[in-house]
Design a protein around this motif. Structure first.
Motif, PDB file in Angstrom:
ATOM      1  N   LEU A 119     -13.120  -1.588  54.441  1.00  0.00           N
ATOM      2  CA  LEU A 119     -14.199  -2.344  55.076  1.00  0.00           C
ATOM      3  C   LEU A 119     -13.631  -3.157  56.238  1.00  0.00           C
ATOM      4  CD1 LEU A 119     -17.132  -3.301  55.129  1.00  0.00           C
ATOM      5  CD2 LEU A 119     -16.523  -5.059  53.457  1.00  0.00           C
ATOM      6  N   ARG A 123     -17.416  -5.595  60.327  1.00  0.00           N
ATOM      7  CA  ARG A 123     -18.673  -5.258  59.651  1.00  0.00           C
ATOM      8  C   ARG A 123     -18.966  -6.176  58.465  1.00  0.00           C
ATOM      9  NH1 ARG A 123     -18.387  -0.394  57.110  1.00  0.00           N
ATOM     10  NH2 ARG A 123     -20.637  -0.530  56.798  1.00  0.00           N
ATOM     11  N   GLN A 125     -20.171  -9.189  56.456  1.00  0.00           N
ATOM     12  CA  GLN A 125     -21.175 -10.223  56.703  1.00  0.00           C
ATOM     13  C   GLN A 125     -21.162 -11.337  55.664  1.00  0.00           C
ATOM     14  OE1 GLN A 125     -23.372 -10.367  59.394  1.00  0.00           O
ATOM     15  NE2 GLN A 125     -22.077  -8.732  60.185  1.00  0.00           N
ATOM     16  N   LYS A 144     -17.484  -9.742  45.667  1.00  0.00           N
ATOM     17  CA  LYS A 144     -18.386  -8.753  46.254  1.00  0.00           C
ATOM     18  C   LYS A 144     -18.454  -8.956  47.758  1.00  0.00           C
ATOM     19  CE  LYS A 144     -21.234  -8.211  42.110  1.00  0.00           C
ATOM     20  NZ  LYS A 144     -22.601  -8.244  41.546  1.00  0.00           N
ATOM     21  N   PHE A 146     -20.298  -7.731  51.288  1.00  0.00           N
ATOM     22  CA  PHE A 146     -21.502  -7.114  51.841  1.00  0.00           C
ATOM     23  C   PHE A 146     -21.286  -6.864  53.329  1.00  0.00           C
ATOM     24  CE2 PHE A 146     -22.669  -9.531  48.158  1.00  0.00           C
ATOM     25  CZ  PHE A 146     -23.624  -8.772  47.511  1.00  0.00           C
ATOM     26  N   SER A 147     -21.627  -5.668  53.758  1.00  0.00           N
ATOM     27  CA  SER A 147     -21.462  -5.311  55.163  1.00  0.00           C
ATOM     28  C   SER A 147     -22.798  -5.384  55.882  1.00  0.00           C
ATOM     29  CB  SER A 147     -20.873  -3.904  55.292  1.00  0.00           C
ATOM     30  OG  SER A 147     -21.765  -2.952  54.728  1.00  0.00           O
ATOM     31  N   GLY A 149     -26.141  -4.486  57.430  1.00  0.00           N
ATOM     32  CA  GLY A 149     -27.130  -3.456  57.159  1.00  0.00           C
ATOM     33  C   GLY A 149     -27.094  -2.885  55.764  1.00  0.00           C
ATOM     34  N   SER A 150     -26.309  -3.477  54.857  1.00  0.00           N
ATOM     35  CA  SER A 150     -26.206  -2.970  53.489  1.00  0.00           C
ATOM     36  C   SER A 150     -26.885  -3.946  52.539  1.00  0.00           C
ATOM     37  CB  SER A 150     -24.736  -2.785  53.097  1.00  0.00           C
ATOM     38  OG  SER A 150     -24.624  -2.401  51.750  1.00  0.00           O
ATOM     39  N   GLY A 151     -27.800  -3.431  51.714  1.00  0.00           N
ATOM     40  CA  GLY A 151     -28.490  -4.289  50.766  1.00  0.00           C
ATOM     41  C   GLY A 151     -27.677  -4.577  49.523  1.00  0.00           C
ATOM     42  N   SER A 152     -26.732  -3.712  49.202  1.00  0.00           N
ATOM     43  CA  SER A 152     -25.887  -3.900  48.025  1.00  0.00           C
ATOM     44  C   SER A 152     -24.441  -4.095  48.466  1.00  0.00           C
ATOM     45  CB  SER A 152     -25.993  -2.691  47.090  1.00  0.00           C
ATOM     46  OG  SER A 152     -25.616  -1.506  47.768  1.00  0.00           O
ATOM     47  N   GLU A 154     -20.780  -3.493  49.261  1.00  0.00           N
ATOM     48  CA  GLU A 154     -19.986  -2.308  49.601  1.00  0.00           C
ATOM     49  C   GLU A 154     -18.690  -2.280  48.807  1.00  0.00           C
ATOM     50  OE1 GLU A 154     -18.430  -0.021  53.634  1.00  0.00           O
ATOM     51  OE2 GLU A 154     -20.092  -1.436  53.678  1.00  0.00           O
TER      52      GLU A 154
END
Length: 207
Positions: A119, A123, A125, A144, A146-147, A149-152, A154
């Protein structure tokens, strides 16, 4: 005559094309395994899953007046299943590793199907930490990532101790902020170069 040729920025000069001999395989990247406490946590989870089953199943069979041979077969089957599942979960925990690098955060996992996730900080976030009841007992955290545009998440990385989890979260957020600011600056410099090129006269002189 004044030279109005756009100058190449330092950030663009630092970018160069790598030839194949210079490529680094992701398998060659050194990664950090999870702490031993997480492996103990997985073993306790296995006990909590299968111990009640080993107690309830034979009692239910006795209450139903099932033959003794069937009860023995039932207990044997549960023991075999518990052994297989426990071994697979333990081996899966051993397969998890991570690496913190200058441009990206890498995680690997997988028992049968091996998976490596890289990752880039550009990207990234959001980074969060969570703890379940058993994780709190073993002082473990799940990180956890999160990138955009990703809802879950990554990346979901369990098995981080108290001394690692929060410093790692802060470091990832700091690197993400730094890299994204540098990326934005490089984009602005590139746009300035394009604008300067468009403003030049065809013969290289300003009117």
């Amino acid at each position: 005559m004044e030279d109005v040729t756009p100058q190449i920025s330092a950030s663009m000069q630092a970018r160069r094309r790598l030839e194949q001999p210079d490529w680094i395989a992701i398998d060659e990247v050194p990664l950090t395994p999870l702490e031993q406490a997480y492996l103990h946590q997985v073993q306790i989870e296995n006990l909590l899953i299968f111990t009640p089953l080993l107690i309830i199943a034979p009692l239910a069979a006795i209450l139903l007046n099932l033959p003794g041979s069937l009860i023995i077969a039932l207990v044997t089957g549960i023991l075999i299943l518990a052994g297989i599942v426990s071994y697979c979960r333990y081996r899966y925990a051993l397969s998890i590793a991570y690496g913190v690098f200058d441009h990206e955060f890498i995680m690997q996992k997988g028992l049968i199907w091996h998976k490596k996730i890289a990752l880039p900080y550009t990207r990234l976030q959001h980074v969060s930490l969570s703890q379940g009841p058993l994780e709190r007992y073993f002082h473990q955290h799940t990180l956890k990532c999160f990138s955009a545009g990703s809802g879950s998440a990554e990346i979901s990385l369990p098995g981080l101790g108290d001394d690692t989890a929060e410093p790692l979260r802060k470091h990832l957020l700091a690197k993400a902020s730094q890299k994204q600011a540098s990326q934005k600056q490089a984009a602005q410099e590139q746009n300035s170069l394009k604008q300067a090129s468009q403003n030049q006269a065809p013969d290289g002189r300003e009117d």
